[in-house]
Design an enzyme around this catalytic site. Structure first.
Site, PDB file in Angstrom:
ATOM      1  N   LYS A   1      54.590  37.960  43.538  1.00 54.41           N
ATOM      2  CA  LYS A   1      55.397  36.742  42.759  1.00 54.41           C
ATOM      3  C   LYS A   1      56.179  37.128  41.936  1.00 54.41           C
ATOM      4  CE  LYS A   1      51.115  34.262  42.645  1.00 54.41           C
ATOM      5  NZ  LYS A   1      50.001  33.747  41.600  1.00 54.41           N
TER       6      LYS A   1
ATOM      7  N   ASP B   1      50.968  26.836  39.656  1.00 50.89           N
ATOM      8  CA  ASP B   1      49.412  27.606  39.120  1.00 50.89           C
ATOM      9  C   ASP B   1      48.423  26.825  38.230  1.00 50.89           C
ATOM     10  OD1 ASP B   1      48.756  29.787  41.098  1.00 50.89           O
ATOM     11  OD2 ASP B   1      49.801  30.877  39.968  1.00 50.89           O
TER      12      ASP B   1
HETATM   13  P1  NAP Z   1      46.504  40.113  35.788  1.00 45.75           P
HETATM   14  O1  NAP Z   1      48.094  39.985  35.918  1.00 45.75           O
HETATM   15  O2  NAP Z   1      46.448  41.580  36.940  1.00 45.75           O
HETATM   16  O3  NAP Z   1      45.771  40.559  34.929  1.00 45.75           O
HETATM   17  C1  NAP Z   1      44.483  40.641  34.582  1.00 45.75           C
HETATM   18  C2  NAP Z   1      44.239  40.272  33.385  1.00 45.75           C
HETATM   19  O4  NAP Z   1      42.757  40.737  33.247  1.00 45.75           O
HETATM   20  C3  NAP Z   1      44.596  41.268  31.766  1.00 45.75           C
HETATM   21  O5  NAP Z   1      45.054  40.174  30.892  1.00 45.75           O
HETATM   22  C4  NAP Z   1      43.594  42.738  31.962  1.00 45.75           C
HETATM   23  O6  NAP Z   1      43.669  42.682  30.453  1.00 45.75           O
HETATM   24  C5  NAP Z   1      41.998  41.480  32.340  1.00 45.75           C
HETATM   25  N1  NAP Z   1      41.193  42.632  31.980  1.00 45.75           N
HETATM   26  C6  NAP Z   1      41.427  43.510  33.733  1.00 45.75           C
HETATM   27  N2  NAP Z   1      40.495  44.294  33.489  1.00 45.75           N
HETATM   28  C7  NAP Z   1      40.157  44.634  32.351  1.00 45.75           C
HETATM   29  C8  NAP Z   1      38.801  44.868  31.828  1.00 45.75           C
HETATM   30  N3  NAP Z   1      37.945  45.725  32.262  1.00 45.75           N
HETATM   31  N4  NAP Z   1      38.585  44.344  30.153  1.00 45.75           N
HETATM   32  C9  NAP Z   1      39.176  43.475  29.452  1.00 45.75           C
HETATM   33  N5  NAP Z   1      40.362  42.839  29.942  1.00 45.75           N
HETATM   34  C10 NAP Z   1      40.641  43.272  31.754  1.00 45.75           C
HETATM   35  O7  NAP Z   1      45.909  39.343  36.814  1.00 45.75           O
HETATM   36  P2  NAP Z   1      45.810  37.354  37.090  1.00 45.75           P
HETATM   37  O8  NAP Z   1      46.898  36.986  38.580  1.00 45.75           O
HETATM   38  O9  NAP Z   1      46.554  37.076  35.482  1.00 45.75           O
HETATM   39  O10 NAP Z   1      44.767  37.084  37.584  1.00 45.75           O
HETATM   40  C11 NAP Z   1      43.215  37.407  36.543  1.00 45.75           C
HETATM   41  C12 NAP Z   1      42.497  36.204  37.478  1.00 45.75           C
HETATM   42  O11 NAP Z   1      42.373  34.844  37.533  1.00 45.75           O
HETATM   43  C13 NAP Z   1      42.169  37.346  38.613  1.00 45.75           C
HETATM   44  O12 NAP Z   1      40.468  36.666  38.733  1.00 45.75           O
HETATM   45  C14 NAP Z   1      42.772  36.637  40.072  1.00 45.75           C
HETATM   46  O13 NAP Z   1      41.937  35.716  40.989  1.00 45.75           O
HETATM   47  C15 NAP Z   1      42.302  34.926  39.143  1.00 45.75           C
HETATM   48  N6  NAP Z   1      43.763  33.625  39.654  1.00 45.75           N
HETATM   49  C16 NAP Z   1      43.096  32.578  40.482  1.00 45.75           C
HETATM   50  C17 NAP Z   1      44.098  31.772  40.618  1.00 45.75           C
HETATM   51  C18 NAP Z   1      43.420  29.897  41.201  1.00 45.75           C
HETATM   52  O14 NAP Z   1      44.214  29.543  41.958  1.00 45.75           O
HETATM   53  N7  NAP Z   1      41.953  29.846  40.949  1.00 45.75           N
HETATM   54  C19 NAP Z   1      44.912  31.610  40.881  1.00 45.75           C
HETATM   55  C20 NAP Z   1      45.810  32.825  40.376  1.00 45.75           C
HETATM   56  C21 NAP Z   1      44.754  33.923  39.683  1.00 45.75           C
HETATM   57  P3  NAP Z   1      45.189  44.406  30.275  1.00 45.75           P
HETATM   58  O15 NAP Z   1      46.898  42.581  29.685  1.00 45.75           O
HETATM   59  O16 NAP Z   1      44.568  44.474  29.196  1.00 45.75           O
HETATM   60  O17 NAP Z   1      45.266  44.898  31.142  1.00 45.75           O
END
Ligand code: NAP
Length: 279
Positions: A77, A113
């Site tokens: 992305k 999104d």
């Molecule tokens: P990302 O950029 O990797 O961000 C992950 C987030 O989760 C960060 O804020 C991270 O905190 C937190 N996190 C990860 N492990 C953690 C833990 N053990 N304890 C506390 N916080 C934790 O991922 P993303 O792209 O934003 O995606 C996040 C979620 O949204 C995923 O599950 C993805 O499948 C979903 N999603 C859904 C859609 C949809 O269309 N429905 C679209 C996009 C994403 P830190 O900053 O502290 O690491």
């Protein structure tokens, strides 16, 4: 452009694709091909496995390879944002692109999104973001997109994240109707959104302490696989309105379809294709 009756792609078939790594789990081909079929369009959508580090090249080659539109998913992305000729306002603020469209010879990077989430909230929960008090758990790419769209639609957003720096950066982008928040602020929210990746695996800890849940809360989880995370199960057990991430996935795809074709997306057909009941 109408599809030939035998539905076999020809030289006039328009192509769209999703690029990502991994890509086999992607529901995007089902969503988009259902939309093309529903409207009888001579378009075809395929999934392309593009290894990490080659997303930018794949985007810049879409002109030569004849693609009209691209969906972009992890891990490409940010790279896609650097590879296009222009960025939409939301893609430019977010610094990431989930959709590329062509305008003549120009490649335009978009991000659908956040709008997808707001549309899901309206259609599934009948909630308007205006003046809504929202806590977003997480500050990654998805949290950013959702926070910006909510603020742009009048919500007040508090960001609770494990690491302080991404939360501060998110608030800087989203502006004065957003703030860095803590667990104690969760109780004051109308809507809680899990935008962390916690809940994808059975043994993940919960993204928040369930003691903070109150009777007035609406809970959204961006995760759609599994369909019901432990947080959503807890919400359901307490009788709280809740939704998973499938609606966001559906509506962000609908907006991509609109950008590529200029047509109203056939949301009902797209929803049926991924087993989402809109009734
Ligand atoms: P990302 O950029 O990797 O961000 C992950 C987030 O989760 C960060 O804020 C991270 O905190 C937190 N996190 C990860 N492990 C953690 C833990 N053990 N304890 C506390 N916080 C934790 O991922 P993303 O792209 O934003 O995606 C996040 C979620 O949204 C995923 O599950 C993805 O499948 C979903 N999603 C859904 C859609 C949809 O269309 N429905 C679209 C996009 C994403 P830190 O900053 O502290 O690491």
């Amino acid at each position: 452009m109408l599809r030939r009756p035998e539905s076999v792609p020809t030289e006039s078939t328009r192509l769209a694709a999703v690029i990502g790594d991994p890509i086999t789990h992607s529901m995007s081909p089902k969503l988009h091909n259902a939309a093309f079929t529903a409207l009888g369009l001579d378009w075809m959508y395929v999934a392309c496995q593009v290894p990490k580090g080659q997303g930018g090249m794949a985007v810049s080659q879409m002109r030569q390879q004849g693609f009209e539109g691209l969906s972009v998913t992890m891990p490409h992305k940010a790279e896609a944002a650097s590879a296009v000729d222009q960025l939409s306002t939301s893609a430019s603020r977010l610094g990431v692109v989930n959709c590329v469209r062509r305008e003549g010879d120009q490649l335009i990077g978009e991000n659908t999104d956040g709008l997808g989430f707001v549309q899901a909230l309206r259609s599934e929960m009948s909630l308007d973001p205006n003046d809504l008090r929202v806590i977003i758990l997480g500050a990654g790419g998805a949290a950013r997109a959702v926070a910006l769209a909510l603020v742009d639609n009048g919500a007040h957003v508090g960001v609770v994240n494990r690491s302080p720096k991404p939360a501060r950066e998110l608030v800087e982008i989203a502006g004065s109707q957003s703030s860095v928040a803590g667990a104690d602020d969760i109780g004051h929210a109308d809507l809680i959104v899990n935008a962390t990746s916690l809940g994808m695996n059975d043994d993940d800890p919960l993204p928040m302490d369930l003691d903070h849940l109150a009777d007035n809360h609406v809970i959204a989880d961006l995760i759609y696989s599994p369909k019901q995370t432990a947080l959503l199960r807890a919400a359901e057990d307490r009788g709280l309105p809740n939704m998973n991430g499938l609606g966001m996935l559906l509506h962000q795809a609908g907006e991509q379809f609109r950008l590529w074709t200029g047509l109203e997306p056939p949301i009902k057909s797209m929803a049926e294709a991924v087993g989402l009941n809109l009734e």
